[in-house]
Design a protein around this motif. Structure first.
Motif, PDB file in Angstrom:
ATOM      1  N   ALA A 121       0.837  -1.207   0.000  1.00  0.00           N
ATOM      2  CA  ALA A 121       0.000   0.000   0.000  1.00  0.00           C
ATOM      3  C   ALA A 121       0.869   1.253   0.000  1.00  0.00           C
ATOM      4  O   ALA A 121       0.580   2.222  -0.715  1.00  0.00           O
ATOM      5  N   GLU A 122       1.929   1.254   0.775  1.00  0.00           N
ATOM      6  CA  GLU A 122       2.817   2.409   0.824  1.00  0.00           C
ATOM      7  C   GLU A 122       3.548   2.608  -0.498  1.00  0.00           C
ATOM      8  O   GLU A 122       3.742   3.734  -0.948  1.00  0.00           O
ATOM      9  N   MET A 123       3.900   1.514  -1.122  1.00  0.00           N
ATOM     10  CA  MET A 123       4.556   1.615  -2.426  1.00  0.00           C
ATOM     11  C   MET A 123       3.604   2.188  -3.467  1.00  0.00           C
ATOM     12  O   MET A 123       3.995   3.037  -4.267  1.00  0.00           O
ATOM     13  N   GLU A 124       2.363   1.735  -3.448  1.00  0.00           N
ATOM     14  CA  GLU A 124       1.372   2.233  -4.407  1.00  0.00           C
ATOM     15  C   GLU A 124       1.127   3.732  -4.220  1.00  0.00           C
ATOM     16  O   GLU A 124       0.872   4.452  -5.182  1.00  0.00           O
ATOM     17  N   ARG A 125       1.209   4.206  -2.982  1.00  0.00           N
ATOM     18  CA  ARG A 125       1.026   5.634  -2.694  1.00  0.00           C
ATOM     19  C   ARG A 125       2.304   6.434  -2.934  1.00  0.00           C
ATOM     20  O   ARG A 125       2.284   7.657  -2.891  1.00  0.00           O
TER      21      ARG A 125
END
Length: 92
Positions: free
Chosen positions: A30-34
């Motif tokens: 999720a952090e990578m996608e953001r």
């Protein structure tokens, strides 16, 4: 399950820890996608710490097939993106 931390070696993990590791993997994705570099660094550190804490290191001369390969602590967000497949670092 055998986990390799790139640049560090292999760790044997009990399958009972899979849920905790998978939760951290989901957060990392999720952090990578953001594009959240700070969150990525924090969660990658937590994931590696959990593997080290919960696992049993294999001897340096052991070479077992690794079921999971995790980036080392110095990996960048771009490095990890290159490692990922659709299901993340930890197969779900």
């Amino acid at each position: 399950m055998i986990v390799r931390i790139m640049g560090e070696g292999q760790v044997e993990m009990a399958d009972s820890h899979f849920t905790e590791l998978n939760k951290l993997d989901d957060e990392l994705l999720a952090e990578m996608e953001r594009g959240d570099e700070e969150g990525f660094r924090r969660t990658l550190g937590a994931l590696l710490e959990a593997v080290r804490r919960l696992g049993e290191p294999l001897p340096d001369d052991a070479l077992e097939p690794s079921e999971l390969i995790l980036p080392g602590p110095g990996a960048t967000l771009d490095d990890v993106k290159a490692m990922l497949r659709d299901d993340g670092l930890i197969p779900g």
